[in-house]
Every structure is written in C-alpha cells, then in structure tokens.
Write an enzyme that holds these catalytic residues in place. Structure first.
Site, PDB file in Angstrom:
ATOM      1  N   GLU A   1       2.379  25.171  -8.618  1.00 31.53           N
ATOM      2  CA  GLU A   1       2.054  26.365  -9.378  1.00 31.53           C
ATOM      3  C   GLU A   1       2.586  26.228 -10.803  1.00 31.53           C
ATOM      4  O   GLU A   1       3.656  25.667 -11.028  1.00 31.53           O
ATOM      5  CB  GLU A   1       2.681  27.588  -8.697  1.00 31.53           C
ATOM      6  CG  GLU A   1       2.312  28.912  -9.361  1.00 31.53           C
ATOM      7  CD  GLU A   1       2.930  30.115  -8.662  1.00 31.53           C
ATOM      8  OE1 GLU A   1       2.358  31.206  -8.756  1.00 31.53           O
ATOM      9  OE2 GLU A   1       3.989  29.949  -8.017  1.00 31.53           O
TER      10      GLU A   1
ATOM     11  N   LYS B   1      -5.120  33.716  -7.036  1.00 25.97           N
ATOM     12  CA  LYS B   1      -3.977  34.155  -6.233  1.00 25.97           C
ATOM     13  C   LYS B   1      -4.109  35.626  -5.846  1.00 25.97           C
ATOM     14  O   LYS B   1      -4.236  36.508  -6.688  1.00 25.97           O
ATOM     15  CB  LYS B   1      -2.694  33.927  -7.039  1.00 25.97           C
ATOM     16  CG  LYS B   1      -1.408  34.205  -6.292  1.00 25.97           C
ATOM     17  CD  LYS B   1      -0.207  33.866  -7.192  1.00 25.97           C
ATOM     18  CE  LYS B   1       1.123  34.099  -6.502  1.00 25.97           C
ATOM     19  NZ  LYS B   1       2.253  33.749  -7.402  1.00 25.97           N
TER      20      LYS B   1
ATOM     21  N   CYS C   1       2.036  30.159  -3.548  1.00 30.52           N
ATOM     22  CA  CYS C   1       3.398  30.677  -3.630  1.00 30.52           C
ATOM     23  C   CYS C   1       3.632  31.960  -2.811  1.00 30.52           C
ATOM     24  O   CYS C   1       3.780  31.900  -1.602  1.00 30.52           O
ATOM     25  CB  CYS C   1       3.777  30.883  -5.101  1.00 30.52           C
ATOM     26  SG  CYS C   1       5.564  31.011  -5.395  1.00 30.52           S
TER      27      CYS C   1
END
Length: 281
Positions: free
Chosen positions: A40, A115, A157
């Site tokens: 990321e 995301k 993440c």
C-alpha cells in the site's frame, strides 16, 4: 505458479520510490515470480496532497501509470500495484480512491479495486490520529481477477479487519487474495499476524500480504512483516522490517484437497451480501 510480495519503506518522493520499486521487482522476476504484489502507498506515503497526485495520473500527466505499464512489460511480470491515489475513471477531478491496479505482463490494466474500508482511527503512536477519509473516497465493489497464478481477490490493509469481504471474495472464486498494507507499528504488532492467518484459514486461500515496514515522513512508523500464508494458515515466508522480496509457490493440488476435505463454503449457515452497505462510498 511462483509469486512474490515486496516490502518497502516508501517516502514522499514519488520518483525515488519508483526507482526502489523497480529494483525490487527485478529481484522478484530473477527469482521466477510471475505475479508480484507491491505494498500500500508504494508510490508515496505521507504525501501532503494525494489528490494532486491522483489527478495528474487521471489526466495522463503523472509518471506512475506509464511506469507500471513499462515495468510490467520490461520484466514480464503481472504487477498488483499496491495502492495509488486515483479518482474514478470517468471523473478525473473527483476525490481520489485508494486504488489497487492489476497490470498484466503485456502492460495492460486488467483490474481495478478501490479500497472499501478507510482507516479512520486513533492509535497510540507518534502520529496519533489517522483519517484516511479526509483524503480518499471509499470504493464500492469487490474485485476478483484471473491471473497466471490463479484467481486473485483484491483487498487493501484495513480491509483485513472485515472478514465478510474475504468471504465474498471466496464465494466469487478467489484462490489467492492480495493484501497490500501499511499497518502502523502498534496495530501491526498486536494484530497483523493474527489477521492475515485468520483470513487464509477462513477462505482457504493464499494470502499475499505485502507491507510497508519502517520509518516514514512526519514520524509515521509501519510494522512490516510481509508474508505469504497458505490456505491452512501456515506462514510460508515472512520478512521483518526494511526492504524485502519474498517468494512463494501455489500448490494447487494441496489447496484443492484441503477444500474437498473441509468444504466450509457448503457448511456455511449464515448468508451475507457481496455488496457494500448503502452510503459506503
């Protein structure tokens, strides 16, 4: 079916990060990897204006998308491009998403995942407060893509804390799941290993967890410990902090046998939705 995950300690200098990323991609290619996952924020972490970076890429004046295409072709790699700030394809001036692109070895974009879960939390570290939603809009869709190493689900993440997303990816046919990340040192020490192993066990997928691992601008510190987890939850390879390239192979026969012996998708008693809740974006 060889793949690799890359660990970086990205800074806020885009060009310097691209030079580092290419060097690490070269190492992965030399070890036989066909697909590589970058972490990321590999392009820049702690950059003061991610919207400007994203808008430049969307308008065709930024360096990153061209670099990705050329790097994939030059090295013969499929690249899972961690995240870059990128607005929706049809809205170049909109708020960026934390976007994970998959680039084929022909240099073509074959998938985009924005995301879903943004990290808006308080952490007892030097930075103290993280408000990803101030700079990014959340995505709306799950994404699974066919690759040379198998059917790959995409996450980023903070998504690791939401097992329903991983269940949805398994239901969509995922055999491997990428998790490019930048966990803080504190949350990583507490939860990283548990989360990546749990997501592998629950989905019977390989988890390709590429992380940031070190000190970044303005006092930010990330946990690192990039890892490759097999469908039984075993750590096949793991790094600590600093730059790293770790390589693994998918055993398709072993994975199929595990899913046959323990058919958890058939045993599931609770339904779920494969789409985000209304207003998630």
């Amino acid at each position: 079916m060889t793949f690799a995950v890359i660990q970086m300690v990205s800074q806020d200098d885009v060009q310097a990060n691209l030079v580092t990323a290419y060097r690490l991609l070269e190492q992965a290619a030399s070890k036989g990897a066909k697909l590589v996952v970058l972490p990321e924020n590999f392009v820049a972490i702690g950059h003061v204006n991610p919207a400007a970076l994203g808008q430049a890429e969307a308008l065709g004046t930024g360096p990153v998308l061209l670099w990705l295409s050329r790097s994939a072709q030059a090295l013969g790699l499929w690249i899972v491009a961690g995240t870059i700030p990128l607005p929706p394809d049809d809205q170049p001036h909109a708020k960026p998403r934390a976007c994970c692109l998959v680039i084929s070895d022909k240099g073509e974009r074959v998938a985009r995942y924005d995301k879903l879960h943004l990290f808006n939390a308080d952490v007892d570290d030097r930075q103290g407060s993280y408000r990803e939603g101030d700079h990014y809009a959340a995505g709306q869709d799950i994404v699974v893509v066919d690759t040379p190493v198998g059917r790959l689900g995409l996450t980023v993440c903070y998504d690791l804390r939401f097992p329903e997303l991983y269940t949805a990816l398994r239901e969509a046919g995922a055999e491997l799941i990428a998790a490019p990340s930048a966990f803080t040192a504190i949350t990583g020490e507490a939860h990283w290993d548990i989360l990546i192993r749990a997501r592998a066990i629950e989905t019977q997928c390989y988890i390709l967890a590429a992380a940031q691992g070190g000190l970044h601008p303005r006092g930010r510190e990330t946990w690192g410990h990039s890892a490759i987890i097999d469908p039984w939850g075993r750590i096949l390879e793991e790094s600590s902090t600093g730059e790293a390239v770790i390589v693994g192979q998918r055993d398709t026969v072993q994975q199929q046998e595990l899913r046959k012996r323990m058919p958890i998708t058939q045993h599931r008693r609770f339904g779920f939705t494969t789409l985000p809740l209304p207003g998630a974006s």
